[in-house]
Structures are given as C-alpha cells and as structure tokens.
Scaffold this motif. Sequence first.
Motif, PDB file in Angstrom:
ATOM      1  N   THR A  78       0.813  -1.211   0.000  1.00 26.21           N
ATOM      2  CA  THR A  78       0.000   0.000   0.000  1.00 26.21           C
ATOM      3  C   THR A  78       0.852   1.269   0.000  1.00 26.21           C
ATOM      4  O   THR A  78       0.318   2.375   0.007  1.00 26.21           O
ATOM      5  N   VAL A 108       1.561   1.558  -5.423  1.00 29.24           N
ATOM      6  CA  VAL A 108       0.377   2.262  -5.921  1.00 29.24           C
ATOM      7  C   VAL A 108       0.726   3.023  -7.203  1.00 29.24           C
ATOM      8  O   VAL A 108      -0.052   3.041  -8.164  1.00 29.24           O
ATOM      9  N   ALA A 147      -5.542   2.088  -5.871  1.00 31.74           N
ATOM     10  CA  ALA A 147      -5.478   2.059  -4.404  1.00 31.74           C
ATOM     11  C   ALA A 147      -6.213   0.850  -3.839  1.00 31.74           C
ATOM     12  O   ALA A 147      -5.749   0.204  -2.885  1.00 31.74           O
TER      13      ALA A 147
END
Length: 453
Positions: free
Chosen positions: A233, A238, A436
């Motif tokens: 993350t 991303v 995301a």
Amino acid sequence: MTGIKRVSVLALALLMACTSIFAQGTKETTKATNGQTEITVLNYIDMSEPNSANEIKLLWDKFAADNPDIKVIREDLFNEPFHQKTEAYVASGNLPDVLYMWPSGRSTSLHTTHSVKDLMPFLEKDGLVDSYNPACLVPQFAGFLGELPNGITMTHMLYVNKKVLADNGFAIPTSYEEMKAMVKPLKAKGIDLIAMDNMDAWVMQSCLFSMVVGRFGGVDWYKDLAAGKISFTDPWFVKSLSLIDDMYKSGMINPNSLTSPYGSSRGNFALGKAAFYIDGDWSTASFQTDITTGKALLSPEVQGSDIELMVIPTIPGEVIHNSNSGVVGTGWGMSANIPAGSAEEAASWRLIKFLEGEYAQTYRLSVGAAFPSNLNVNVAKVVKDNNLEPLVAKRAAYYNTYTTVTPVIDGVLAGDVYNVINTGLQEIGLGSKTPATVAKDVQKAWETWKANQ
C-alpha cells in the motif's frame, strides 16, 4: 505460475478419465521393453509457432536416433492446459519421468512438494557444473536445483517498428511522455500505439508490470518487502498500478487487449497496425523464419531495417532507469519417483543433458527460442557462422544494453499473492477497481499468506 493449491475432485476425475499418451501410467509398467528403457515426458510446446515441427525433428527425433536404447513417450501441451495437467500430476503423485518446468511460479508445487529431484548432484557427478552460467544453477524456489534452465529470461521486451514511427513523423521515444503523445496522431490513422495480449492474466504482470514495479520499487523491492520495510500500500506499488491505469485510460494500451489471447496481436504488429509490441524475450522466435516453411511474420530484411528491441523508456517518478524484469529461465526436471540408480534415472538424466547440451541450446539460439545457459555455446560464433537473422543479433545487444534486472513478480511471490495482482491488473484495465483498492487487496493477500507460513 501457481503455487500449491487444493485440486478439485473434478480435476482429479478428469485426470483419471483422460486418455494419456503415457503408456499404462504407473511406474511399475514403465520398464525396459524390447531392450529399451522407457521414459515418459511432459513437454511444453506451441505447435502453431514457427519451427515447432522442426523442433520435434531436430531435437526429439535426433535424441531417439542417437539413443536407440531409450524409448521416449512424450506428451505435448501448451499454456493453461499444460499447467493444469502438471497440477493434476502433482496431486496424483504420479509424475512423468522428465518434465518441462519453471524455477518457481507456475512450477511452485513441483518444488515445494519435492516432486522433482535435485539435479546438482547429477551435474557434479558428470563434471558439468562449470559448463553452465552460475546464475542458472542457484537454488530455486524450494532451496534446490529442481530444473536445469535454458538460460536467463527477460520478461519485458518492447518491440519498436521504426518505419511506422518515421512514416508518422516520430522517432524512437526516450520517455514515457513521448510515447503517450503518439496515441492520438496514430489512432487518427487507425494505428494502435502498443499491441499486447492481456486475456491471459499472467501476461500483463510478467511482461510489463514486473518491470514497472522494479522501476518504482528498485532492485531490492522484494527483499525490502520480505523484511517488512515496505508494503504493497506504499507509494512505490500504488504508483506502479497507477501507471498501468494511465496506459489503459490514455489509450496507450487498448482495453480490447483484455479479450486478446496470448500471441494473437503479433500479426497486427508485423503488418504495421501497431507502432510497438510488448511481450517477453522468448517471443522473438515467433517473428523469425520457420526454416521448414520459409515463412516469417517479419522478414530478415524488415527485422534488420525496421525493428528495434528495447524497454519502456524513462517513466516519471522512477527510482532506477532502463531496468528490466528477469528470472532464471525454464528448463527440465526429473521426477522424484524414479528409483535412485535405476535405468529410468540414467535414461532421464541422459535426456535432460541432451536437452540442455550444446547441440540443443545451439538449435534454440538459431531459431531465437532461448539464449543459452550452456557456456560451451559461443553465441557470437553461432550468429556469424550461421548468418542468423537480425533479431538474434539484436536480442544479444538487448541483453548487453539493459543489464539492471529486477524480480519478476510471479518468480518471487506465492500464487496466493501474485494471482491477486494478476486479477487486479485486469480489474484496473476494465475500470472496475482503482489502483489504491487493488493495492489494499494485494497487501491483504500478502499478510494472509505470511500468517499461514
């Protein structure tokens, strides 16, 4: 490239029901007959590819002629049917004697269940260790040499049609932005920017995204991930997903590629209907001349004058430049079921030595199928003496140009994780998930996998 998974009752039923090319099926019945030692082989080959029939003649038929005391019963499969059959064999515990393999990924179950033997002792016994590139003999997914590789594979290759670019007022791009700026002018003339086949989920991950992840995450991204220093993350991952999102949304890659079976757009690229084509380094063989038919998707003349091989140029925000994604290549393994010291073991090892020997690797080099792991193959001499097609020489130059290599995702991650990435990349292309969201899905899969180790 999948890890160990629970095989369904249906898969096992199909395994039992299908008519196998493998004689009577059990090791007890695979014995010497008529003075021959009988061995079974699971081979990976696309019979629609150039030189595939020639491979049967020049490799398999030659081995049979040179080894009349060995009878090879071979099963030829390709793509998903091959991998599904492999998993069924693992589940049944009844593997063929010799089988085509990956160093990890799609062959993970073969390694982790120790369904195949460690080949290093065989190399050592025959004094062959120094005959191979040391990088190809490192321990593989389960900590041993499960397969003897053809070579090192670069999973991202950007083919460039210089004539299509020049005819439309463009030069070979030096940046991602330059490529993106070509989309609208080319589309107005009915030309795609990039041809790519993304119906099979592994293609985007292996042939483009793994390279992109390396650009943003660096050479050591997997080591840092495994050490808990970074997560999926974080911005590096991303951003990688966002770049693929941008390529689809901007039209750099047509969303229709998600319905295109692997290899089907090569013809469009060869016909000038796309300025670029993305695949792995192995795909050069598909464009070269079939020495049996004399036909080629790209003639030697066009290969020499119009085609260049490179990687995606500079990407905004990348931390390393001109890197590529690479992994030890595919090769051949031996079933662990074969009794040590048996005639079947000796015959199987003789076949593997032949398939990864100087003769076979020289043949693969000559048709562009693989660059050799066997150090006895003099690449420059083979290219010169055989007047090989321009793509062979350009492929050699490509390896010498792009020397920074980062991990291939399905070469380092378990199937429980990389399958989520594969699916997420398709969901991004379809517009059903954001980068995301996919990053969160991948992180969850990673944490779940780690917790179960």
